[in-house]
Design a protein around this motif. Structure first.
Motif, PDB file in Angstrom:
ATOM      1  N   LEU B 142       0.474 -11.310  -1.387  1.00 42.84           N
ATOM      2  CA  LEU B 142      -0.586 -12.571  -1.526  1.00 42.84           C
ATOM      3  C   LEU B 142      -1.839 -11.945  -0.962  1.00 42.84           C
ATOM      4  N   GLY B 143      -2.308 -10.688  -1.304  1.00 43.19           N
ATOM      5  CA  GLY B 143      -3.658 -10.214  -0.975  1.00 43.19           C
ATOM      6  C   GLY B 143      -3.585  -9.601   0.571  1.00 43.19           C
ATOM      7  N   VAL B 144      -2.518  -9.569   1.007  1.00 46.07           N
ATOM      8  CA  VAL B 144      -2.531  -8.653   2.414  1.00 46.07           C
ATOM      9  C   VAL B 144      -1.884  -7.483   1.972  1.00 46.07           C
ATOM     10  N   LYS B 145      -2.542  -6.120   2.482  1.00 51.67           N
ATOM     11  CA  LYS B 145      -2.408  -4.746   2.384  1.00 51.67           C
ATOM     12  C   LYS B 145      -1.314  -4.501   3.370  1.00 51.67           C
ATOM     13  N   LEU B 146      -1.735  -4.894   4.588  1.00 46.82           N
ATOM     14  CA  LEU B 146      -0.808  -4.499   5.830  1.00 46.82           C
ATOM     15  C   LEU B 146       0.372  -5.496   5.881  1.00 46.82           C
ATOM     16  N   SER B 147       1.321  -5.391   5.243  1.00 44.79           N
ATOM     17  CA  SER B 147       2.504  -6.324   5.203  1.00 44.79           C
ATOM     18  C   SER B 147       3.814  -5.513   5.156  1.00 44.79           C
ATOM     19  N   HIS B 148       4.891  -6.106   5.485  1.00 42.48           N
ATOM     20  CA  HIS B 148       6.097  -5.316   5.586  1.00 42.48           C
ATOM     21  C   HIS B 148       6.426  -5.371   4.080  1.00 42.48           C
ATOM     22  N   ALA B 149       5.998  -5.988   2.963  1.00 43.28           N
ATOM     23  CA  ALA B 149       6.586  -5.894   1.856  1.00 43.28           C
ATOM     24  C   ALA B 149       5.868  -4.582   1.283  1.00 43.28           C
ATOM     25  N   CYS B 150       4.623  -4.225   1.709  1.00 44.79           N
ATOM     26  CA  CYS B 150       4.148  -2.764   1.272  1.00 44.79           C
ATOM     27  C   CYS B 150       4.030  -1.773   2.089  1.00 44.79           C
ATOM     28  N   VAL B 151       5.035  -1.596   3.121  1.00 44.20           N
ATOM     29  CA  VAL B 151       4.998  -0.634   3.966  1.00 44.20           C
ATOM     30  C   VAL B 151       5.275   0.818   3.454  1.00 44.20           C
ATOM     31  N   LEU B 152       6.057   0.954   2.305  1.00 46.87           N
ATOM     32  CA  LEU B 152       6.389   2.166   1.943  1.00 46.87           C
ATOM     33  C   LEU B 152       5.155   2.740   0.930  1.00 46.87           C
ATOM     34  N   ARG B 153       4.601   1.603   0.339  1.00 45.09           N
ATOM     35  CA  ARG B 153       3.332   2.108  -0.454  1.00 45.09           C
ATOM     36  C   ARG B 153       2.079   2.467   0.408  1.00 45.09           C
ATOM     37  N   ARG B 154       2.228   2.022   1.538  1.00 46.34           N
ATOM     38  CA  ARG B 154       1.016   2.394   2.604  1.00 46.34           C
ATOM     39  C   ARG B 154       1.271   3.963   2.932  1.00 46.34           C
ATOM     40  N   CYS B 155       2.451   4.103   3.185  1.00 45.31           N
ATOM     41  CA  CYS B 155       3.070   5.325   3.823  1.00 45.31           C
ATOM     42  C   CYS B 155       2.717   6.276   2.921  1.00 45.31           C
ATOM     43  N   HIS B 156       3.278   5.975   1.495  1.00 41.51           N
ATOM     44  CA  HIS B 156       2.993   6.933   0.413  1.00 41.51           C
ATOM     45  C   HIS B 156       1.608   7.210   0.287  1.00 41.51           C
ATOM     46  N   GLU B 157       0.745   6.497   0.632  1.00 42.41           N
ATOM     47  CA  GLU B 157      -0.965   6.875   0.578  1.00 42.41           C
ATOM     48  C   GLU B 157      -1.352   7.883   1.500  1.00 42.41           C
ATOM     49  N   LEU B 158      -0.394   8.133   2.327  1.00 39.13           N
ATOM     50  CA  LEU B 158      -0.807   9.131   3.361  1.00 39.13           C
ATOM     51  C   LEU B 158       0.026  10.438   3.419  1.00 39.13           C
ATOM     52  N   LEU B 159       0.973  10.579   2.377  1.00 39.75           N
ATOM     53  CA  LEU B 159       1.541  11.726   2.093  1.00 39.75           C
ATOM     54  C   LEU B 159       0.613  12.799   1.677  1.00 39.75           C
ATOM     55  N   GLN B 160       0.763  14.323   2.158  1.00 38.97           N
ATOM     56  CA  GLN B 160       0.326  15.266   1.883  1.00 38.97           C
ATOM     57  C   GLN B 160       1.184  16.262   1.217  1.00 38.97           C
ATOM     58  N   GLY B 161       2.061  15.972   0.263  1.00 37.45           N
ATOM     59  CA  GLY B 161       2.860  16.847  -0.426  1.00 37.45           C
ATOM     60  C   GLY B 161       4.202  16.616   0.060  1.00 37.45           C
ATOM     61  N   GLY B 162       4.553  15.540   0.722  1.00 33.45           N
ATOM     62  CA  GLY B 162       5.939  15.144   1.126  1.00 33.45           C
ATOM     63  C   GLY B 162       6.240  14.292  -0.006  1.00 33.45           C
ATOM     64  N   SER B 163       7.404  13.720   0.063  1.00 35.16           N
ATOM     65  CA  SER B 163       8.051  12.778  -0.885  1.00 35.16           C
ATOM     66  C   SER B 163       8.785  11.411  -0.252  1.00 35.16           C
ATOM     67  N   ILE B 164       9.038  10.704  -1.052  1.00 31.75           N
ATOM     68  CA  ILE B 164       9.939   9.438  -0.554  1.00 31.75           C
ATOM     69  C   ILE B 164      11.015   9.493  -0.771  1.00 31.75           C
TER      70      ILE B 164
END
Lengths: 287, 287, 287, 287, 287, 287
Positions: B142-164
């Motif tokens: 619903l437009g909110v990026k810091l949501s528990h429904a998006c948390v792995l997406r946000r973590c993915h953006e921080l990866l520097q070579g690692g995987s999920i």
């Protein structure tokens, strides 16, 4: 032909264009300091309103004869208080533009700020009558300014000549009471002085915000921060009816029902009955 | 002389300087999309941990022999997700700086992002093992990026070579699965392939995030978004033990217990027992 | 302009004329022999359906792509079982006349009789597939013939060539089983033989009635007569999907959720998810 | 003429003199270490037994054909464990003297000691089969020797040649397991080896004590110390039936239901159904 | 550096040596005659005290300015009432020796006997003020003398010149009232005469024991033996404040909260608020 | 020899032939318009009556000295309101024939009609005193005439000279109040005028029907249709005692407890205590 199901507060099926009051609910509880869950209030109140009658033997009048439209639940971006308040303000402004009275069902008490922003734009000199167990006058709560513990403080910042009149307050920290002295008209514990206040406000616009935890927790256990020692149902019913009958209400809200904390459902029934009495009173003003 | 009372997870009374693992809890649920209340998880888990034994007959080892310090609950500014994440990151960074393993008890799943930010700064090539019912890969909710429904997406953006690597996923919208394809290693419904994943990750740093709603709701009713059809307690116990025994865990969390939705207390017991098994496994690595 | 609120099962907002399936709920529990309360099932299922996704990773299909209309709750004369059944029959007949599939949410199991009366008039040789913990084959219950304990017996009396196939039965009195022998195809405890049954029924009309108490009470505590030792959620999901994908379903119902007996809400979630899977399967038949 | 109301376990209305089994309940929970409330088990089980049928489709036999007398609840001096055990022993001894089988419904597990004292006097070489999540082998609990955490240790002290066979154990402290080694036959986690044990005990007297928390908490949340990871209802049903059908049972008990911790009632249903199956099996021994 | 978590009653973090009042809780409920569970009161009260403010608008004073130390929960040998009372007496005696006021949170009412034994040794002529729904004057309960139903009778035996003054009593058997006549000063139903009693006791040592079930069950449902028709929260608050402000309190306790019987939490809130008011009054005596 | 267990209301163990009052319960809730469950009232009241004393300090008299027989629960054909009413009438007629007072525990309010039919046959000129929140004067409810919402209207049709006196009414639809005007003596909200009514009815037969939802929902949450703003427990206790002491009661009932909606049990306690006071008053008439 079959019709789509609708799920409105009992008897509030007037068409929007014909209505004088427009209900909506704001299912937000993101800043709740203790026990969250008020987001479920609107749905629960509408549902269980059918356990009550539309007729009020107190006012000898019937909600079925009132012109109320129920526009249902806002879809709110949980997790972003700022955006939530904007969405609420927009809805309230739209209703006000159409010369109707916005009647909001919370949600936590912070939602009041959204509706009040719209109201104060249209009625700059609006006053506030505030029933609550808690003063809600903190400058911030753990650094957060958009918090339900600060909502009346935030509203106070928007006032342009109007005043805040609190009743039933029985909780706050030392700083809230000392800041409030001289700025806010606070009646502790009960509704004494309400008639005089209404007399004084005659002819002036009033926003009425009712935090249901002003009720004793025995009557209203389903709330986030139960505060023992509150008013009885009849005391609140009489006071809220009086405000709605006598004041020039330009907006109002009822908030802080958290239905999951009360398995018995009596808190939902109390909320629904108070709303019924308020709606009937708003449509049957004293003359 | 009388001592101040302390209230830590059972047997986690090692002094901070002697500990290899530091527990803390993050009582935040401000972006919960359905039923809030995970803020009460940390207290409930500590309390009811005393209904369990410290000894594990599964691993034939005793938590009392492990070196775990419990630093208790963070005080978090409910209502401001951004500030909450900063406070969590700061706590995790402090623990990491002292060469200990941060073990966080949520809270809703968004808290993972705070801890992961600290971890990825110290271990840039860190991978994520993720057990959950929900994919949590939305771009926004619903437009909110810091949501528990998006948390792995946000973590993915921080990866520097690692995987999920996700396991147990049984819910998501179409867009999450299509975005995830090629980006995320998603195992639906169960833990098949976990051993191979652990084999592949040998020697690489791993952050382990466990959303307890991967469990079937019969085992774990006390959660915000119960999703029928989950794994059994023993399946999760075995999988979580395996991860903690074999992977190079540099940080981990257990989240999404909402105790008030389970009057029987079995969800709290499940959470506490999983944490006991994880702590014992982390201190009794396979060689 | 503001819209009236609607409260339908998630994603079931196809217009009636365009729909292939018409949902409705029958809030009746007047003959419940042990713990009443199924009248609240329809509302609870619609409400909590929003805690689930519309997409099914099991079938790789989305309810949002299906053509389902939700006509809401029937208003039923609680206290008069006969009149209730007539109202249900009328609703089902109307839907059938419009060449749509009636999908009813109970209510107690007696409501099946109402819908089945309409179905058997249009499809005289219809068969019944029946999932349940209880045989429901009593001649009467304390002298009452219109009782949820007798509903399959009553349906049997209406058959005109079709047969009844029961699965998962684990409770009944001696007389039910002895009466059933030779008359009813009863599979005790599980779904073994379901594929063969579906094979046999190929091309023939089938009414599918699903009493959710076939589930184990751990998965589905919110029901009037919990019977320990039932099937798992995944076993039911697979079986119900199979029936909906393969059989020529001409009517169906899901019943016996009594939400107030499950404070955790997992029973409602189970019911809603089964309905989602059934609707998707009905619209994505095997070819 | 009107009759006095009686409130017995379903179908257990055989006259005492004609009965082969005498039920009684021991409403005591005074040494419960975590959550008390098992005193309410006997009443709840009797009451909700009427939600089940008397016929067992598992054994194809009917409780109504068994000769069971229900003598109701003992009146116990809550607060004095020693006196409580004496009262229980006296009741069990009376039943044994009359050549009937005492079948006790707890209460907490300590009640077993009272009944076992009577049994071991009549059958000195009696053995014990013990189903439980907890080993219950402590020497004392916080200095108290008459505690439910020590009950099998206390029974062990009374053995005169017999042995204890535990199944399903998944919790205990290190000292219990090390003390038990060589003294107690402990099967962890499940019922493997039960058939061999029954073979070995053929012809020897057996006391069967069933702590229902051997069940997984999802099936049986209503208990004082829920221990995740237990057996399924069907696994317990099969094992308990086997014991009752094959062993020379001279006394038995079912304990540790704490009904108030399970608002849904599924724990009571599980207890009642297990008791039904045990009673039927005891009256339909294998030959 | 991170600190160990502490979990004390709100604002009661004065060091022991600087404190004038020492809180402790006695988690015992082994002789409860009806519904047990008061052992969980101390933890629940501490936890939920954070839902209240430390400031009292009734007394215009702040608990944060009081010198209260919270020594936490006693570890008590559940199952042995005699040993439990000794442990309580020891703790109270230690606090008294250090010239501080022992303030005990029960537990069931029997715990009063332990603390009172210590008090009467130091203050032989001590009197008792007793608020309760129940007279608690039985000679024994089903033969047990150390029972919560007999606790004031046991205290009476220890008096050395002092008297017992009961208020609010609305339940007892005939024998209790007839025994009490001439021995005990019993005020039925309310607090009338309290001021006169306090006047009479001026300068004499007083032990104050408050059984919270004196409150009406609507205000305080979470108790073992709810007795309809009790006093309101405000009546109790005023009376308890008066006693603490005016009498020479040398020891006191608050007991019989059984939190699991009140899912809404209002009973815990009532207990915590009464304790806050009592602590503030004890530190702000009338002069 | 062991005795069969009996489960009667406390102290109501007089033999039938010696009794002046005969209790029975009517577990029917088939026409309940909102939340069903009153069928469980009789069992719950009997059970929890043991948490109260038999002695009344209000009346200074003991139930143990009264001559009350408890004939237990009727077995009623749930699902057929007509047959249910016949069974109730039969039981009441039998008691009346034996010159005893029938005292019925509901069940929903419709059960009154069954007992009243028997009463009016024996006492044609009988009057009704009716305490309730709801007027119950509808002609029909959704077309159903045998509904708890119509019960006083149905009773009114049977009157042969007597009148109906209502007290405490605070809910009804417009048509009920307008129909009642001139036909029914309705006192809104409280018990004012009760003494005058009793004076007027001196010497005339009276049936007393007490719908417990006249109580405020805070005192009595466990009911099907909670209506905020009711009377206090003491107000009801005084009024009901007065009626039983002064009127010529020829039959009475207490109804509408739905115990499952109140997890705390205070509603059951309130019902049991009111029944105790009524029974004692009936046996200790004013002279």
């Amino acid at each position: 032909m079959l019709n789509m199901q609708t799920d409105v507060f009992m008897a509030c099926d007037t068409k929007y264009k014909d209505a004088s009051i427009a209900l909506f609910s704001a299912p937000f509880d993101g800043t709740t300091s203790f026990r969250p869950g008020t987001r479920f209030a609107g749905g629960a109140i509408r549902r269980d309103s059918y356990g009550l009658e539309t007729f009020s033997p107190y006012q000898n009048a019937d909600l079925a004869d009132c012109r109320v439209f129920d526009s249902g639940e806002l879809e709110l971006p949980i997790g972003d208080a700022s955006a939530v308040l904007k969405a609420i303000e927009k809805r309230a402004a739209l209703i006000l533009k159409d010369e109707k009275l916005p009647f909001m069902i919370g949600g936590e008490h912070l939602v009041t700020l959204g509706a009040f922003r719209a109201v104060v734009k249209k009625f700059p000199r609006v006053n506030i009558i505030h029933f609550d167990a808690h003063a809600d006058l903190r400058e911030d709560y753990l650094g957060v300014k958009l918090s339900h513990a600060c909502v009346l403080r935030r509203c106070h910042e928007l006032l342009q000549g109007g005043s805040i009149f609190q009743f039933g307050i029985r909780s706050g920290d030392k700083s809230e009471f000392s800041w409030g002295r001289g700025r806010i008209n606070t009646r502790l514990f009960d509704f004494e002085g309400l008639e005089e206040t209404l007399e004084k406000l005659k002819g002036e616009p009033v926003y009425f915000t009712l935090d249901l935890d002003v009720l004793d927790p025995s009557v209203f256990p389903g709330t986030g921060t139960p505060e023992p020692g509150g008013v009885s149902f009849d005391a609140l019913r009489r006071a809220a009816t009086l405000v709605c009958k006598r004041a020039e209400i330009v907006g109002c809200d009822v908030n802080e029902l958290s239905p999951h904390y009360d398995q018995s459902g009596i808190s939902v029934a109390a909320a629904a009955k108070i709303i019924r009495e308020m709606l009937i009173a708003l449509e049957n003003k004293e003359v």
